[in-house]
Design a protein around this motif. Structure first.
Motif, PDB file in Angstrom:
ATOM      1  N   HIS B  26       3.573  14.563  -4.593  1.00 61.11           N
ATOM      2  CA  HIS B  26       2.963  13.606  -5.527  1.00 61.11           C
ATOM      3  C   HIS B  26       2.753  14.135  -6.940  1.00 61.11           C
ATOM      4  N   ASP B  43       4.431   9.665  -4.426  1.00 59.95           N
ATOM      5  CA  ASP B  43       5.473   9.149  -3.536  1.00 59.95           C
ATOM      6  C   ASP B  43       4.811   8.125  -2.620  1.00 59.95           C
ATOM      7  N   GLU B  44       5.134   6.852  -2.860  1.00 56.59           N
ATOM      8  CA  GLU B  44       4.407   5.823  -2.116  1.00 56.59           C
ATOM      9  C   GLU B  44       4.681   5.875  -0.623  1.00 56.59           C
ATOM     10  N   ASN B  45       5.727   6.554  -0.260  1.00 57.11           N
ATOM     11  CA  ASN B  45       6.057   6.638   1.165  1.00 57.11           C
ATOM     12  C   ASN B  45       5.543   7.901   1.838  1.00 57.11           C
ATOM     13  N   GLN B  53       0.923   2.171   1.985  1.00 56.23           N
ATOM     14  CA  GLN B  53       1.773   2.837   1.011  1.00 56.23           C
ATOM     15  C   GLN B  53       0.951   3.176  -0.222  1.00 56.23           C
ATOM     16  N   LEU B  54       1.333   4.232  -0.888  1.00 60.46           N
ATOM     17  CA  LEU B  54       0.572   4.666  -2.069  1.00 60.46           C
ATOM     18  C   LEU B  54       1.192   4.085  -3.334  1.00 60.46           C
ATOM     19  N   LYS B  55       1.062   2.759  -3.451  1.00 59.71           N
ATOM     20  CA  LYS B  55       1.693   2.102  -4.590  1.00 59.71           C
ATOM     21  C   LYS B  55       0.978   2.404  -5.904  1.00 59.71           C
ATOM     22  N   ASN B  57       0.856   4.733  -8.163  1.00 60.03           N
ATOM     23  CA  ASN B  57       0.119   5.991  -8.368  1.00 60.03           C
ATOM     24  C   ASN B  57      -1.316   5.903  -7.855  1.00 60.03           C
ATOM     25  N   SER B  58      -1.501   5.218  -6.750  1.00 53.67           N
ATOM     26  CA  SER B  58      -2.815   5.275  -6.114  1.00 53.67           C
ATOM     27  C   SER B  58      -2.855   6.532  -5.248  1.00 53.67           C
ATOM     28  N   LYS B  90       4.979   7.599 -13.898  1.00 51.51           N
ATOM     29  CA  LYS B  90       5.417   6.219 -13.670  1.00 51.51           C
ATOM     30  C   LYS B  90       5.401   5.468 -15.003  1.00 51.51           C
ATOM     31  N   ASN B  99      -6.525   4.548  -3.064  1.00 48.99           N
ATOM     32  CA  ASN B  99      -5.786   3.474  -2.399  1.00 48.99           C
ATOM     33  C   ASN B  99      -6.733   2.587  -1.584  1.00 48.99           C
TER      34      ASN B  99
END
Lengths: 560, 560
Positions: B26, B43-45, B53-55, B57-58, B90, B99
């Motif tokens: 991350h 890395d959202e995954n 998912q960590l969309k 930049n959460s 991002k 998140n």
């Protein structure tokens, strides 16, 4: 209605904060020369709510309302009293603390506000000692447990009788799975400076501490055998009295009963209207109808009708009424009506005579009432409009608000002059918040220039433009935006989660230093409130619910 | 097992706090001369737990573990770095904060400990700036919301790009019915000195603040158009670097991976054993096996194997492992084994070279680890027995304990000499608690004589009698009472409500002054934890649960 699910034992539908010694059920107040004796002798058959008895000198809000009243009267009605002896009227018990059955049955909101009030009352004891020369000596005979010991902790001096059975204790944690939350933990560490490991042992020991160890651990100031108790108490009373600056031969004033009239939307007293519409309570304060009395003798003659004192008492009662009886109120909107110059003239009279015992008491009363406002967990909004008189003491309500709005210019169809504020020396000293700073210093944290600019504006008529520039109000709005903007704001506020607002406001209102008082209302109270939500205390199998049932509490063992 | 009801996404059964840049998912860490750039590019995954998912930049705890690791490495591995630029990788978002799906699904215990860890990481950023000359500049491009802005608040300087869309915001209250609890409210009022009414508006406005108003309200330090961003950042970096005292040409040491071996009862690292029996975790710390290196060059050569640093890292990891993976542990018992003289010799080497960058870092690391101990909500007990080495730095673990026990004399059948403690200059200065006082000053609040007596004992062998007299331990016990007394105490402790212990310890451990740091962990955190229990946030119809479902949250409107 106080609480839908509980019935007041007196059949009333609201909790009443007004009382006087002729109506006390739980306390006896005797005055002899410069010494008063306040004897706790709780009538177990006079609880505030139905469903429990007040055994063993345990207390509920009703008991504490009487205590608060007695303390106020001692200050105003007995200026010659320099020492208050706090004693028990029961043979083998000093005080068993807050009544557990009451706590177990109370709603979360009642519990939290009950604790807040009792905390404020104990702080008032310390305020009387520090600022008003009225010292308290607590004479512990018998078991002094939990809230009982927390009451003792508010005194200047604790004498414990050494009879082999009298003890002090904080058994909340082992017995009830809650904290000694009425200042107990904070006063043990920060006032009495009990070593943290001794405090840990003390607070986890049901049976408490007695005799020599109580002194060694700083839990009490002295232990005295029964045979020497009377002479020791007399000697200490004399010592403390000698150090007091209270006037020896002044005559007090009588705190006349407040006359409250219920109205369809709220209530009216002489100087304060409360109107509740939806979830908003509007409190309108009325300025003085005339010039202040010419001198202190005439002020004394006015007694509790003297405008600043009358207003302080009415505002205090209105706030308490909302806190404990109107849980649905989301926001309190402060308005005022009257002549700013007349307000300032009263402030000036008090400022010039601030060394006079009554002027001092009145300003200390305002300090306490304003702190009560700060600590009220409802959104506070102040509207500064044409015809208002937010000057001097009343300007504190602008500074105490979470947000304030000021109308720019005149209102369409209203020929009153534009809204104005005014500052006075009183805004720069006597009304310290519980963080030890003035509201202006809290507002402009570490920004001495902004405070100095406000000070320079003393004596000026501060219109909306100037108030905005000085940073005294949040928003200055035109007549055209006023109504909509405020309506939308209040609606939005009422739509937010009530709990998160409580937390937000408790954090934003108290920037800057923490004091013992703010620690009690933040660190200690917030943890206690958290515990008051947790199943280990309040669940079906929790300790508060199971206490006295013969069944042991069952705990979730996870440490959070 | 971390949490019975949740699965770690990597299939492991415990949360692991050990990582290194080669494993980051991350963050990107780039160093150029005296400037490091720490880029958040989540890395959202790669969430820590399954199910979200960590969309945008959460972050979750996994993201923050990497951040904490990067910050530690910058201090030890990059002594020449004077400025850290915090940026987003991002395009349109800086960071969306914690998140929400993770929070909504997390247990109360995980949420609370997640927040504690992220708070400690942000405090470490400020520690690096204040004590270690490593300043942080946060460059906000895109939306910087909630925990994202709270991260920015930890920096020394916040630059907001003025592109019409980049904003800072704290939308927790209007969006989620919780607080900005990772220091947000406290840093807004006490660090950035945002006026309380502006703060009220800011914290209740979902969309946040951008451009000029963000500067006027002190929410950021400057706004800069995109076209001037690079030159401004470079200029600020240069300015901050010029004021740092970090060595220009020192070479860092490598923080070698910790080798942790699972054992049937717990875990082992080179210097720390953890044994869990029932609800008690015993942490045994081993003293140095040899004399300290002869000089700083040899210390540098030992690198992260140098005993004080190795022990600090292992203890830190052990504490974190218990906090987040062992919620059933009620108490941590500290023991030690080794040669007190060797411990003191290491303390002395660090004291003599305290101006050297590495010695300074190691002592600052110990300060942070000891604070982590203070803030661990498990009962802390230290046992001082024959063969132990609670001297100097390790004596802090006696003072950090809620209670400590010391054995008087030798043990039956054990020919080791009687237990002894020893103090060192290190106990009187560098290891300040978060209240700004040493542990000894906190213990003897306002009792300068007691602190002076302890100081006079520096260099002495302090046996149980002397330790009792100096007030360093709670109880000195004979061999005959030792085992029973401690067993009964630990059993009793484990029988109490876990929550009330958390509240009790959080109050008794921090007597005396409150600082921004203690405010964050008390006033702010305790209110947040309360809110984290309330149905308005976490109930079926609460805001945290309903977020993103299209259904509006339903609130209990009662103000408490």
């Amino acid at each position: 209605m106080a609480e839908a699910d509980r019935k007041l034992a007196n059949g009333a539908d609201r909790i009443d904060f007004k009382t006087d010694p002729s109506r006390y059920r739980h306390w006896k107040l005797a005055v002899e020369g410069d010494t008063a004796t306040l004897t706790m002798d709780v009538d177990e058959n006079a609880p505030l709510f139905e469903g429990y008895q007040l055994k063993l000198n345990s207390y509920d809000l009703g008991v504490d309302i009487e205590l608060a009243d007695a303390l106020e009267r001692l200050r105003f009605e007995q200026p010659q009293v320099r020492v208050v002896l706090l004693r028990s009227g029961k043979p083998r018990v000093f005080c068993a603390g807050a009544n557990i059955r009451m706590l177990a049955a109370a709603s979360h909101a009642h519990k939290v506000n009950f604790c807040k009030f009792t905390n404020e009352t104990r702080n008032a004891i310390e305020d009387a000692s520090e600022f008003s020369g009225q010292r308290m000596i607590c004479v512990v005979t018998g078991s002094c447990a939990g809230g009982g010991y927390e009451l003792a902790l508010a005194a200047d001096h604790i004498i414990l009788v050494d009879d082999g059975s009298s003890t002090v204790s904080l058994p909340e944690l082992p017995l009830l799975a809650v904290l000694p939350g009425t200042g107990g933990l904070t006063r043990v560490t920060d006032k009495r400076k009990v070593r943290r490991d001794h405090a840990d042992v003390f607070c986890t020991t049901e049976e408490g501490v007695k005799g020599r160890r109580a002194v060694d651990w700083k839990l009490v100031d002295e232990v005295v055998p029964n045979s020497k108790l009377d002479e020791t108490v007399a000697a200490r009373a004399q010592e403390f009295a000698a150090k007091s600056d209270r006037p020896a031969d002044a005559k007090g004033i009588v705190l006349a009963p407040l006359q409250v009239k219920a109205t369809p939307q709220g209530r009216e007293t002489a100087l304060v209207s409360v109107e509740i519409a939806g979830r908003i309570a509007t409190i309108t304060l009325r300025g003085p109808q005339s010039a202040p009395p010419a001198d202190m003798n005439m002020m004394l003659a006015q007694g509790s009708a003297f405008w600043p004192l009358a207003l302080a008492r009415e505002l205090d009662d209105a706030i308490l009424d909302i806190r404990l009886n109107e849980f649905e109120v989301a926001a309190i909107v402060f308005k005022s009506e009257g002549d700013a110059a007349a307000v300032l003239a009263h402030d000036e009279l008090l400022e010039e005579n601030k060394a006079h015992w009554l002027a001092r008491e009145i300003r200390l009363k305002w300090k306490r009432v304003l702190k009560r406002v700060d600590l009220t967990s409802r959104t506070l909004v102040t509207l500064v409009e044409p015809g208002s008189c937010f000057a001097g003491t009343l300007a504190e309500l602008v500074l105490a608000a979470d947000r304030s709005y000021m109308l720019v210019g005149q209102r369409d169809g209203d020929n009153r002059p534009a809204a104005a504020m005014a500052l006075h020396a009183v805004n720069f000293g006597p009304y310290l918040m519980s963080n030890g700073l003035t509201r202006l210093a809290t507002r402009f944290l570490d920004d001495d220039k902004a405070v100095a600019a406000a000070k320079k504006a003393i004596g000026e008529v501060i219109d909306a433009g100037a108030a905005g520039e000085l940073g005294l109000v949040t928003f200055a709005l035109d007549d055209i935006d006023w109504e909509d903007e405020i309506r939308v704001f209040l609606e939005e506020r009422a739509s937010f989660s009530a709990d998160s607002l409580t937390g937000l406001e408790a954090n934003l209102r108290f920037g800057g230093p923490e004091t013992m008082e703010t620690k009690i209302f933040a660190r200690l109270t917030a943890w206690q409130n958290w515990i008051f939500q947790r199943p280990n205390a309040v669940g079906e199998e929790g300790a508060l619910r199971r206490y006295g049932t013969g069944q042991k509490a069952v705990f979730d063992t996870k440490r959070v």
